[in-house]
Design an enzyme around this catalytic site. Structure first.
Site, PDB file in Angstrom:
ATOM      1  N   HIS A   1      20.555  29.653 -17.213  1.00 28.38           N
ATOM      2  CA  HIS A   1      19.719  28.710 -17.970  1.00 28.38           C
ATOM      3  C   HIS A   1      20.586  27.712 -18.738  1.00 28.38           C
ATOM      4  O   HIS A   1      20.428  27.516 -19.949  1.00 28.38           O
ATOM      5  CB  HIS A   1      18.793  29.459 -18.931  1.00 28.38           C
TER       6      HIS A   1
ATOM      7  N   GLU B   1      14.699  36.760 -18.497  1.00 31.92           N
ATOM      8  CA  GLU B   1      16.032  36.317 -18.908  1.00 31.92           C
ATOM      9  C   GLU B   1      16.504  37.130 -20.108  1.00 31.92           C
ATOM     10  O   GLU B   1      15.751  37.275 -21.065  1.00 31.92           O
ATOM     11  CB  GLU B   1      16.008  34.817 -19.245  1.00 31.92           C
TER      12      GLU B   1
END
Length: 311
Positions: free
Chosen positions: A282, A263
């Protein structure tokens, strides 16, 4: 005492901490590792989300550290044994974002079952894909498999039951006699049974050596043809390349991923252009209400850890 905050935190909670401590609120530090290590040298308390790595190097750079607040529930970015060895208290926001995550799961589940909400461009342009979009599915009467039956999994089960879904689940830490199963109306089963029976599977487990690539190519193939997979826990739990292959082959009806092995998600990876796939950055646990609950809980917990509860 000095509190360092290296990622986003709700402003009223930051202000509450400033009433008791010298606070440095620097959410950009998550992108500046060397600066974070330097700033940590003066910190008695540190507050992070999921991207700041509270590892051995950071702990070594923070000799005064006594408390680590985690604005969320996953703790895989925190060296828990290292904190325990130093007597550093770790303060997660357990339960504070459960409602946000559970509603995300149900929302994406309904969107993927119906398959009708990406038609705006066609309809606005005068095209009329009514026939193509008339084969959506209803949640009522279908089976949801919940892998990981903690607080978020249990709340998701309750919401799904409210839609008339049958709920099955598995959790290695929760025996079949635990009252959570009967209280939610869910049936405990082994993982493979959950995968073969569920019309949709939602993941709510921590990332560790036992759960990394828990949903690999073999287990994805065990899922029912036309099933849906939703992951809001940690990215490493799903083999992303295998999931993309299962979607492209038509084995799965769809998937929603809020978390990824890396990420931010790198461009051009195996998930790019996979069909019937919802990707979000997220944010399943992030709503205005959840941000307030999470921030307030962590601010209170860090304050207690640093003051011993003194007012």
């Amino acid at each position: 005492m000095h509190v360092l905050i290296s990622e986003f935190m709700d402003a009223p909670a930051v202000d509450a901490l400033r009433q008791r401590f010298d606070v440095r609120y620097a959410p950009d530090l998550v992108e500046q590792r060397d600066a974070l290590l330097q700033a940590a040298r003066q910190a008695d308390g540190l507050i992070v989300r999921n991207r700041s790595q509270v590892d051995a190097a950071l702990l070594a750079a923070a000799p005064r550290l006594r408390a680590v607040g985690r604005l969320g529930v996953g703790l895989d970015n925190i060296d828990l044994p290292g904190c325990a060895a130093r007597g550093i208290q770790v303060v997660p926001a357990t339960g504070a974002n459960a409602r946000a995550v559970a509603e995300y799961v149900i929302g994406t589940l309904l969107a993927l079952l119906r398959g009708a909400y990406a038609s705006t461009t066609d309809v606005a342009a005068g095209r009329w894909p009514r026939t193509a979009l008339s084969q959506g599915l209803e949640a009522h009467g279908r089976t949801l498999g919940v892998v990981g039956f903690g607080g978020i999994g249990q709340l998701t089960a309750r919401l799904a039951a409210g839609l008339g879904m049958r709920v099955i689940g598995c959790d290695a830490a929760l025996p079949a006699t635990h009252p959570a199963w009967t209280e939610t109306g869910a049936t405990p089963l082994p993982l493979d049974a959950v995968l073969t029976q569920a019309d949709a599977v939602t993941l709510h487990v921590p990332l560790n050596a036992d759960t990394r690539h828990l949903l690999d190519a073999a287990r994805l193939q065990r899922m029912r043809p036309g099933a849906i997979l939703i992951n809001t826990s940690r990215g490493g739990i799903v083999d992303e390349a295998a999931l993309a292959a299962a979607l492209r082959a038509g084995h799965l009806r769809g998937a929603a991923l809020d978390v990824f092995d890396q990420e931010p998600l790198p461009a051009g990876g195996p998930l790019a252009d996979a069909p019937n796939l919802i990707l979000t950055p997220h944010i399943a646990g992030l709503t205005q209400e959840a941000n307030t609950r999470v921030s307030d809980m962590v601010a209170a917990g860090v304050t207690i850890a640093l003051t011993g509860g003194a007012r």
